[in-house]
Motif scaffolding. Structure first.
Motif, PDB file in Angstrom:
ATOM      1  N   GLN A   7      40.514  43.321  47.023  1.00 35.51           N
ATOM      2  CA  GLN A   7      41.142  43.941  48.194  1.00 35.51           C
ATOM      3  C   GLN A   7      40.450  43.442  49.453  1.00 35.51           C
ATOM      4  OE1 GLN A   7      43.960  46.075  48.074  1.00 35.51           O
ATOM      5  NE2 GLN A   7      43.917  45.136  46.041  1.00 35.51           N
TER       6      GLN A   7
ATOM      7  N   GLN B 289      45.170  40.810  49.724  1.00 35.23           N
ATOM      8  CA  GLN B 289      44.519  40.356  48.508  1.00 35.23           C
ATOM      9  C   GLN B 289      43.868  39.001  48.738  1.00 35.23           C
ATOM     10  OE1 GLN B 289      44.755  42.643  46.185  1.00 35.23           O
ATOM     11  NE2 GLN B 289      43.578  41.661  44.543  1.00 35.23           N
TER      12      GLN B 289
ATOM     13  N   GLU C 152      39.400  36.968  41.268  1.00 36.05           N
ATOM     14  CA  GLU C 152      39.145  38.033  42.221  1.00 36.05           C
ATOM     15  C   GLU C 152      37.665  38.388  42.193  1.00 36.05           C
ATOM     16  OE1 GLU C 152      41.637  41.203  40.993  1.00 36.05           O
ATOM     17  OE2 GLU C 152      43.405  40.477  42.079  1.00 36.05           O
TER      18      GLU C 152
ATOM     19  N   TYR D   6      41.819  35.699  46.721  1.00 34.19           N
ATOM     20  CA  TYR D   6      41.491  35.004  45.487  1.00 34.19           C
ATOM     21  C   TYR D   6      40.590  33.821  45.834  1.00 34.19           C
ATOM     22  CZ  TYR D   6      45.626  37.567  43.902  1.00 34.19           C
ATOM     23  OH  TYR D   6      46.541  38.554  43.635  1.00 34.19           O
TER      24      TYR D   6
ATOM     25  N   ASN E 278      34.880  40.865  49.938  1.00 33.32           N
ATOM     26  CA  ASN E 278      36.239  40.470  50.329  1.00 33.32           C
ATOM     27  C   ASN E 278      36.463  40.626  51.833  1.00 33.32           C
ATOM     28  OD1 ASN E 278      37.627  39.907  47.659  1.00 33.32           O
ATOM     29  ND2 ASN E 278      36.722  41.925  47.278  1.00 33.32           N
TER      30      ASN E 278
END
Length: 277
Positions: free
Chosen positions: A25, A260, A20, A262, A236
């Motif tokens: 987020q 989410q 992350e 990754y 993100n």
């Protein structure tokens, strides 16, 4: 490493680690390759020039220079580049051309049915302003009108005021004709529908795999960071590419989803990061 012939999921599990960035987020939007009517030469009904990048684009100057002192959208639409031989095509509809500029590439459908693909060549140096946000803040858009289709409908229903609003986004995009299976991304390679995502290279390396788990399930899965965007900023923040056609337009124009993210990095690089910590 030799070419991998097994299951792709096994490959990523064996050689990559999901990490992350920050909280992970994510907020993701969508973009597509629009197709609009245009002609290679100016003719009746095709009056809006699609410009190539000028040799010397004036940089934005201070407000006291005046609105037309540099190449704002308003200045260009009012004729600042007339007579310079920069038009590579002529669009039939200004709103269509505006949204093609927002996407950064597209397909021009010519009167004889042939297609002319154009890609991003540069801009006039001004920051991007979201007219959808302006219109929403001013109460011009009702429930269900905040999609690209709803905004375009309002602009066409209110042509004079709509043109003024479009010109509040002073950023103007220049194009070049391209050949190949799709628009070019920031890596200089064609982007892939349902596979390419635009990201901020300050946080996500270009070429890195990104796994998204979003409220819009249609965007869940593995993407590759192959593109960037002036509005795609932050750890993100992502923009998913859906290709051309009606389905791509419908998905992309309605995509504004949280969830989410990754980033997949090689296990060796992950190990170095852990040692550094």
């Amino acid at each position: 490493m030799s070419s991998w012939r097994g299951d792709p999921q096994d490959f990523f599990a064996a050689h990559f680690r999901a990490v992350e960035v920050g909280s992970g987020q994510a907020f993701a939007t969508g973009y597509y390759e629009p197709e609009i009517p245009a002609a290679r030469e100016q003719r009746d009904g095709y009056e809006w020039p699609v410009y190539a990048l000028p040799d010397n684009v004036p940089q934005p100057c201070a407000p006291e220079c005046g609105e037309n002192a540099s190449l704002t959208r308003a200045a260009i639409e009012n004729g600042a580049l007339d007579g310079q031989g920069l038009a590579i095509a002529w669009a039939r509809d200004l709103v269509d051309l505006y949204f093609l500029q927002v996407q950064g590439s597209g397909i021009l459908r010519l009167p004889d049915g042939d297609a002319m693909r154009i890609g991003y060549a540069g801009n006039n140096g001004y920051p991007y302003t979201s007219i959808g946000r302006l219109m929403r803040d001013r109460g011009l858009l009702g429930d269900g009108q905040t999609t690209a289709e709803g905004i375009a409908t309002w602009l066409r229903d209110n042509p004079d005021r709509g043109r003024e609003i479009m010109q509040e986004n002073r950023r103007y995009i220049f194009f070049t004709e391209v050949n190949g299976p799709g628009p070019l991304g920031s890596l200089g390679q064609p982007v892939t529908p349902r596979g390419t995502v635009a990201a901020d290279p300050d946080f996500v390396p270009l070429g890195a795999p990104v796994f998204l788990d979003l409220e819009h399930d249609v965007a869940d899965g593995l993407w590759i960071a192959q593109d960037t965007g002036s509005a795609i900023r932050g750890a993100n923040r992502f923009d998913t590419f859906w290709g051309a056609g009606d389905e791509a337009y419908a998905i992309a124009s309605g995509m504004a989803s949280r969830g989410q993210a990754y980033v997949l990095i090689p296990r060796t690089a992950a190990a170095r990061l852990l040692r550094a910590d």
